[in-house]
Scaffold this motif. Structure first.
Motif, short mmCIF file in Angstrom:
data_model
loop_
_atom_site.label_atom_id
_atom_site.label_comp_id
_atom_site.label_asym_id
_atom_site.label_seq_id
_atom_site.Cartn_x
_atom_site.Cartn_y
_atom_site.Cartn_z
N SER A 34 0.84 -1.20 0.00
CA SER A 34 0.00 0.00 0.00
C SER A 34 0.87 1.25 0.00
CB SER A 34 -0.92 0.02 1.22
OG SER A 34 -1.81 -1.06 1.18
N LEU A 35 1.93 1.25 0.81
CA LEU A 35 2.85 2.39 0.86
C LEU A 35 3.49 2.62 -0.50
CD1 LEU A 35 4.33 4.52 2.60
CD2 LEU A 35 6.06 2.79 3.04
N ILE A 36 3.90 1.55 -1.15
CA ILE A 36 4.50 1.67 -2.48
C ILE A 36 3.50 2.28 -3.45
CG2 ILE A 36 5.34 0.36 -4.48
CD1 ILE A 36 6.63 -1.58 -2.44
N LYS A 37 2.30 1.74 -3.45
CA LYS A 37 1.28 2.21 -4.39
C LYS A 37 0.98 3.70 -4.19
CE LYS A 37 -2.07 -0.40 -6.02
NZ LYS A 37 -3.26 -1.25 -6.09
N VAL A 38 0.90 4.12 -2.94
CA VAL A 38 0.54 5.51 -2.63
C VAL A 38 1.68 6.49 -2.89
CG1 VAL A 38 -0.06 7.05 -0.71
CG2 VAL A 38 -1.24 4.88 -0.96
N THR A 39 2.93 6.08 -2.64
CA THR A 39 4.04 7.03 -2.68
C THR A 39 4.98 6.89 -3.86
OG1 THR A 39 5.50 5.61 -1.36
CG2 THR A 39 4.07 7.14 -0.16
N GLU A 40 4.84 5.85 -4.64
CA GLU A 40 5.80 5.56 -5.71
C GLU A 40 5.91 6.69 -6.74
OE1 GLU A 40 6.75 1.52 -7.93
OE2 GLU A 40 4.71 2.21 -8.32
N ASN A 41 4.84 7.41 -7.00
CA ASN A 41 4.86 8.47 -8.01
C ASN A 41 5.11 9.85 -7.43
OD1 ASN A 41 4.47 6.79 -10.27
ND2 ASN A 41 2.30 6.62 -9.76
N ILE A 42 5.35 9.93 -6.13
CA ILE A 42 5.64 11.21 -5.49
C ILE A 42 7.14 11.35 -5.38
CG2 ILE A 42 5.40 12.60 -3.40
CD1 ILE A 42 2.77 11.05 -2.88
N PHE A 115 12.60 11.22 5.82
CA PHE A 115 12.21 10.04 5.04
C PHE A 115 11.83 8.87 5.94
CE2 PHE A 115 14.86 12.37 1.93
CZ PHE A 115 13.88 12.56 0.96
N VAL A 116 12.47 8.75 7.09
CA VAL A 116 12.15 7.67 8.02
C VAL A 116 10.69 7.76 8.47
CG1 VAL A 116 12.60 6.80 10.37
CG2 VAL A 116 14.50 7.24 8.81
N THR A 117 10.19 8.97 8.67
CA THR A 117 8.80 9.11 9.14
C THR A 117 7.80 8.53 8.14
OG1 THR A 117 8.63 11.35 8.25
CG2 THR A 117 9.26 11.14 10.56
N THR A 118 8.11 8.53 6.86
CA THR A 118 7.21 7.98 5.85
C THR A 118 7.56 6.54 5.49
OG1 THR A 118 6.91 10.17 4.90
CG2 THR A 118 6.28 8.30 3.53
N TYR A 119 8.85 6.26 5.31
CA TYR A 119 9.26 4.98 4.73
C TYR A 119 9.90 4.02 5.72
CZ TYR A 119 8.59 7.80 0.58
OH TYR A 119 8.06 8.62 -0.38
N LYS A 144 19.90 4.75 2.11
CA LYS A 144 19.16 4.50 0.87
C LYS A 144 17.87 3.75 1.15
CE LYS A 144 23.23 3.95 -2.07
NZ LYS A 144 23.93 3.01 -2.95
N TRP A 145 16.84 4.12 0.40
CA TRP A 145 15.56 3.44 0.41
C TRP A 145 15.20 3.07 -1.02
CZ3 TRP A 145 16.76 7.67 3.20
CH2 TRP A 145 16.46 7.71 4.57
N GLU A 146 14.52 1.97 -1.19
CA GLU A 146 13.92 1.62 -2.48
C GLU A 146 12.46 1.32 -2.21
OE1 GLU A 146 15.99 -1.06 -5.07
OE2 GLU A 146 17.93 -0.32 -4.36
N ILE A 147 11.59 2.11 -2.82
CA ILE A 147 10.16 2.00 -2.63
C ILE A 147 9.54 1.77 -3.99
CG2 ILE A 147 8.07 3.10 -1.75
CD1 ILE A 147 11.38 4.46 -0.68
N GLY A 148 9.32 0.53 -4.33
CA GLY A 148 8.84 0.22 -5.67
C GLY A 148 9.85 0.68 -6.70
N LYS A 149 9.43 1.54 -7.60
CA LYS A 149 10.31 2.06 -8.64
C LYS A 149 11.10 3.29 -8.18
CE LYS A 149 7.39 0.58 -12.45
NZ LYS A 149 6.57 1.01 -13.58
#
Length: 177
Positions: A34-42, A115-119, A144-149
């Motif tokens: 769900s996090l990936i889907k919501v934030t991947e394009n931001i 970034f930690v607060t979100t991811y 480093k973070w990888e969230i989907g794409k």
């Protein structure tokens, strides 16, 4: 009869624990998906991957973005289709900074914390860089973070100038195609 009863209790307890573990893992996967889907394009804040240069300039006419209590200089990069696919953030308080010290690391950690607060915690944590290992024009990517794409990196960069070395906190957020 007594041994059978104990074996039955052991099997029942094992099944209950296994189902709870599986349920928690499934919940974590659903939350992550769900996090990936919501934030991947931001890209960052209200800035979205795929926006045009005109849209980006309207959103950031002064090339600044506020994240939490800090202000960052934001730079955009567009792909061949003229759609936003990467942004760089530079902590404005570190522009012109000549000190390689704990205060610099604290500013890097503030950006990391955003970034930690979100991811959540970064998937890769290299810790603080060593000054002697820093290279001119290169960034040391500490977190480093990888969230989907989407890929996010936070670190410190070195710029050698005639007036001395300058160290600044930066982040880049980009999307793989």
């Amino acid at each position: 009869m007594n041994n059978r009863f104990l074996i039955l209790i052991f099997i029942s307890a094992t099944l209950v624990l296994f189902s709870c573990t599986y349920s928690n893992e499934r919940k974590a996967t659903v939350i992550t998906d769900s996090l990936i889907k919501v934030t991947e394009n931001i890209a960052i804040a209200d800035t979205k991957f795929g926006m045009s240069e005109q849209q980006f300039n309207q959103l950031h006419p002064d090339s600044l973005v506020k994240l939490g209590e800090r202000v960052y200089n934001i730079t955009s990069y567009f792909n061949d289709a003229q759609k936003l696919n990467m942004v760089y953030l530079v902590d404005t308080t570190t522009i012109g900074n000549k000190k390689f010290d704990q205060a610099l690391f604290n500013k890097m950690d503030l950006l990391k914390q955003y970034f930690v607060t979100t991811y959540g915690e970064p998937q890769h944590n290299r810790g603080y860089p060593k000054q002697e290992k820093m290279q001119n024009g290169k960034a040391f990517e500490a977190y480093k973070w990888e969230i989907g794409k989407k890929k996010i990196a936070v670190g410190i960069a070195l710029e050698e100038t005639n007036g001395g070395n300058i160290y600044y906190v930066l982040s880049h957020i980009d999307r793989k195609q």
